[in-house]
Design a protein around this motif. Structure first.
Motif, PDB file in Angstrom:
ATOM      1  N   GLU A  37      56.179 194.557 -40.206  1.00 16.81           N
ATOM      2  CA  GLU A  37      55.236 194.758 -41.323  1.00 16.81           C
ATOM      3  C   GLU A  37      54.925 196.257 -41.495  1.00 16.81           C
ATOM      4  OE1 GLU A  37      50.869 193.067 -42.338  1.00 16.81           O
ATOM      5  OE2 GLU A  37      52.094 191.851 -40.984  1.00 16.81           O
ATOM      6  N   ILE A  38      54.656 196.908 -40.389  1.00 12.61           N
ATOM      7  CA  ILE A  38      54.384 198.359 -40.451  1.00 12.61           C
ATOM      8  C   ILE A  38      55.628 199.097 -40.962  1.00 12.61           C
ATOM      9  CG2 ILE A  38      53.744 200.432 -39.126  1.00 12.61           C
ATOM     10  CD1 ILE A  38      52.303 198.575 -37.121  1.00 12.61           C
ATOM     11  N   LEU A  39      56.791 198.692 -40.453  1.00  6.86           N
ATOM     12  CA  LEU A  39      58.028 199.355 -40.887  1.00  6.86           C
ATOM     13  C   LEU A  39      58.253 199.155 -42.389  1.00  6.86           C
ATOM     14  CD1 LEU A  39      60.497 201.040 -40.212  1.00  6.86           C
ATOM     15  CD2 LEU A  39      61.691 198.970 -39.492  1.00  6.86           C
ATOM     16  N   SER A  40      57.974 197.951 -42.891  1.00  8.89           N
ATOM     17  CA  SER A  40      58.119 197.698 -44.342  1.00  8.89           C
ATOM     18  C   SER A  40      57.220 198.630 -45.134  1.00  8.89           C
ATOM     19  CB  SER A  40      57.741 196.272 -44.696  1.00  8.89           C
ATOM     20  OG  SER A  40      58.613 195.414 -44.095  1.00  8.89           O
ATOM     21  N   GLY A  41      55.981 198.829 -44.639  1.00  8.70           N
ATOM     22  CA  GLY A  41      55.045 199.745 -45.303  1.00  8.70           C
ATOM     23  C   GLY A  41      55.612 201.160 -45.363  1.00  8.70           C
ATOM     24  N   LEU A  42      56.169 201.607 -44.233  1.00  7.54           N
ATOM     25  CA  LEU A  42      56.759 202.963 -44.193  1.00  7.54           C
ATOM     26  C   LEU A  42      57.916 203.072 -45.177  1.00  7.54           C
ATOM     27  CD1 LEU A  42      56.893 203.608 -40.326  1.00  7.54           C
ATOM     28  CD2 LEU A  42      55.574 204.933 -41.992  1.00  7.54           C
ATOM     29  N   LYS A  43      58.714 201.991 -45.246  1.00 12.53           N
ATOM     30  CA  LYS A  43      59.873 202.011 -46.161  1.00 12.53           C
ATOM     31  C   LYS A  43      59.417 202.044 -47.612  1.00 12.53           C
ATOM     32  CE  LYS A  43      63.210 199.243 -43.549  1.00 12.53           C
ATOM     33  NZ  LYS A  43      64.163 198.140 -43.656  1.00 12.53           N
ATOM     34  N   SER A  44      58.369 201.270 -47.937  1.00 15.75           N
ATOM     35  CA  SER A  44      57.974 201.244 -49.346  1.00 15.75           C
ATOM     36  C   SER A  44      57.322 202.571 -49.778  1.00 15.75           C
ATOM     37  CB  SER A  44      57.080 200.034 -49.668  1.00 15.75           C
ATOM     38  OG  SER A  44      55.954 200.083 -48.861  1.00 15.75           O
ATOM     39  N   HIS A  45      56.726 203.298 -48.832  1.00 18.89           N
ATOM     40  CA  HIS A  45      56.177 204.621 -49.166  1.00 18.89           C
ATOM     41  C   HIS A  45      57.265 205.687 -49.262  1.00 18.89           C
ATOM     42  CE1 HIS A  45      52.162 203.014 -48.004  1.00 18.89           C
ATOM     43  NE2 HIS A  45      51.831 203.792 -49.019  1.00 18.89           N
ATOM     44  N   ASN A  46      58.408 205.430 -48.620  1.00 14.25           N
ATOM     45  CA  ASN A  46      59.510 206.414 -48.580  1.00 14.25           C
ATOM     46  C   ASN A  46      60.817 205.696 -48.921  1.00 14.25           C
ATOM     47  OD1 ASN A  46      57.934 208.726 -47.088  1.00 14.25           O
ATOM     48  ND2 ASN A  46      57.545 206.885 -45.908  1.00 14.25           N
ATOM     49  N   PRO A  47      60.950 205.220 -50.170  1.00 12.66           N
ATOM     50  CA  PRO A  47      62.023 204.288 -50.517  1.00 12.66           C
ATOM     51  C   PRO A  47      63.454 204.812 -50.337  1.00 12.66           C
ATOM     52  CG  PRO A  47      60.812 204.988 -52.480  1.00 12.66           C
ATOM     53  CD  PRO A  47      60.075 205.535 -51.305  1.00 12.66           C
ATOM     54  N   ASP A  48      63.672 206.097 -50.427  1.00 10.71           N
ATOM     55  CA  ASP A  48      65.060 206.586 -50.341  1.00 10.71           C
ATOM     56  C   ASP A  48      65.434 207.099 -48.948  1.00 10.71           C
ATOM     57  OD1 ASP A  48      65.495 205.995 -53.013  1.00 10.71           O
ATOM     58  OD2 ASP A  48      64.474 207.862 -53.621  1.00 10.71           O
ATOM     59  N   SER A  49      64.637 206.718 -47.982  1.00  6.88           N
ATOM     60  CA  SER A  49      64.878 207.251 -46.628  1.00  6.88           C
ATOM     61  C   SER A  49      65.882 206.419 -45.846  1.00  6.88           C
ATOM     62  CB  SER A  49      63.572 207.263 -45.838  1.00  6.88           C
ATOM     63  OG  SER A  49      62.599 207.958 -46.531  1.00  6.88           O
ATOM     64  N   LEU A  50      66.455 207.082 -44.845  1.00  7.11           N
ATOM     65  CA  LEU A  50      67.284 206.385 -43.864  1.00  7.11           C
ATOM     66  C   LEU A  50      66.333 205.953 -42.732  1.00  7.11           C
ATOM     67  CD1 LEU A  50      70.582 206.445 -42.933  1.00  7.11           C
ATOM     68  CD2 LEU A  50      69.548 207.902 -41.191  1.00  7.11           C
ATOM     69  N   VAL A  51      66.465 204.719 -42.257  1.00  8.88           N
ATOM     70  CA  VAL A  51      65.586 204.286 -41.165  1.00  8.88           C
ATOM     71  C   VAL A  51      66.351 204.371 -39.846  1.00  8.88           C
ATOM     72  CG1 VAL A  51      64.182 202.418 -40.209  1.00  8.88           C
ATOM     73  CG2 VAL A  51      64.304 202.745 -42.688  1.00  8.88           C
ATOM     74  N   MET A  52      65.846 205.228 -38.968  1.00  4.06           N
ATOM     75  CA  MET A  52      66.457 205.344 -37.646  1.00  4.06           C
ATOM     76  C   MET A  52      65.484 204.835 -36.596  1.00  4.06           C
ATOM     77  SD  MET A  52      68.199 208.548 -35.658  1.00  4.06           S
ATOM     78  CE  MET A  52      69.532 208.668 -36.798  1.00  4.06           C
ATOM     79  N   CYS A  53      65.934 203.878 -35.798  1.00  3.23           N
ATOM     80  CA  CYS A  53      65.043 203.396 -34.729  1.00  3.23           C
ATOM     81  C   CYS A  53      65.602 203.824 -33.384  1.00  3.23           C
ATOM     82  CB  CYS A  53      64.850 201.893 -34.789  1.00  3.23           C
ATOM     83  SG  CYS A  53      66.285 200.951 -34.337  1.00  3.23           S
ATOM     84  N   TYR A  54      64.686 204.211 -32.533  1.00  2.00           N
ATOM     85  CA  TYR A  54      65.007 204.510 -31.137  1.00  2.00           C
ATOM     86  C   TYR A  54      65.379 203.183 -30.490  1.00  2.00           C
ATOM     87  CZ  TYR A  54      63.984 206.792 -26.565  1.00  2.00           C
ATOM     88  OH  TYR A  54      64.049 207.331 -25.305  1.00  2.00           O
TER      89      TYR A  54
END
Ligand code: 13P
Ligand code: SF4
Length: 300
Positions: free
Chosen positions: A93-110
């Protein structure tokens, strides 16, 4: 203890198992490893092993990673409560929030993240390759880096790229304070400071080398220096002293111990093989999606 080790070796042969151990595990567990290493090396060994059973002595995300990369193998973790608190500091849920605020970003997870977070990420990384992967996979767009703010910040500084940080952190590495390192340097002026990138930026800035646990092992192997202040979890010291009896290691403080990494005992390993416990099971769709992020981590 010798009898217990014999029992483990016998069970290992009987069950066609490999024991993969992280550099922070208790000394006696490190000593029975078929393979001992950092998260990246463990993932590769799990992916490439031809054994039917993989016993992961580490924390849950390491066992989950092994399962995602080898879904047809039986993956066991000898203590089901061995977890990484940082991995649970973010949810989808938190990750979805981050994605919707930064829609064109690449998501990299540790890699220190849950399987669900991996499934919702574009690419995964470990402390051994995070900087290289941020550089490799970004092409002008920002990177949302989760969950570790220290490693994310280190990537931001090293690459100069637009890295959006989240507030997760490692409680163990954040118990090493810059003042501790400053004091250790004053007390041991000839020592080099070797640091894991989960540490505070101020600690990183005082260091001679920054890298994964196995990166630190390799640095010492090649170094002519004989004294080191090692800013990471204390479990690594056992391997460093065993492989380099001539060196002196100083810990910057006494609190850099990860209780989760100390949960697995030799008895747990024996019981794990005897009773085939505790098996890692993940939903197929999570395995499928998380596998994509992990494959990218292992390709370049
Ligand atoms: P490494 O991948 O460097 O072994 O680190 C794993 C970890 O949990 C660090 O706290
Ligand atoms: Fe997680 Fe930190 Fe323990 Fe590593 S040392 S397993 S990052 S809590």
């Amino acid at each position: 203890m010798k009898e217990l080790i014999n029992e483990i070796n016998e069970l290992k042969r009987e069950k066609d198992a490999i024991i993969i151990v992280h550099n922070y595990q208790c000394d006696e567990v490190q000593d029975i490893a078929d393979f001992l290493g950092d998260s990246l090396e463990m993932a590769k060994v799990a992916r490439d092993s031809d054994k039917s059973v993989i016993v992961v002595c580490g924390v849950d995300f390491m066992a989950e990673t092994a399962k995602i990369l080898s879904p047809n193998k039986m993956v066991l973790i000898p203590d089901k409560d061995a977890t990484c608190p940082m991995a649970h500091m973010i949810d989808t849920e938190i990750l979805s929030g981050l994605k919707s605020h930064n829609p064109d970003s690449l998501v990299m997870c540790y890699v220190n993240s849950t399987a669900e977070i991996k499934a919702h990420s574009d690419v995964c990384c470990t402390s051994a390759n995070a900087v290289k992967l941020v550089d490799h996979f970004t092409n002008g767009q920002p990177v949302i880096f989760v969950p570790d703010m220290s490693l994310g910040n280190y990537c931001r500084i090293e690459t100069g790229k637009d890295v959006i940080l989240y507030e997760g952190f490692c409680p163990t590495h954040h118990r090493i304070f810059p003042e501790d390192v400053k004091k250790a340097k004053e007390e041991h002026p000839a020592a080099l400071v070797l640091t894991h990138p989960e540490c505070f930026e101020e600690v990183i800035n005082m260091s001679d080398y920054i890298g994964s646990t196995s990166g630190i092992v390799r640095f010492i192997e090649k170094s002519d220096c004989k004294e080191f202040i090692i800013c990471t979890e204390q479990g690594l010291y056992h391997r460093l002293k065993k492989e380099n009896p001539e060196i002196t290691i100083y810990s910057p403080c006494e609190l850099n111990i990860c209780p989760n990494m100390k949960k697995i005992t030799l008895e747990d390993v024996r019981d794990s093989l005897e009773n085939m416990q505790f098996e890692i099971n993940l939903p197929d769709d999570i395995i499928h999606k998380a596998n994509k992020a992990l494959k990218r981590m292992l390709t370049p």
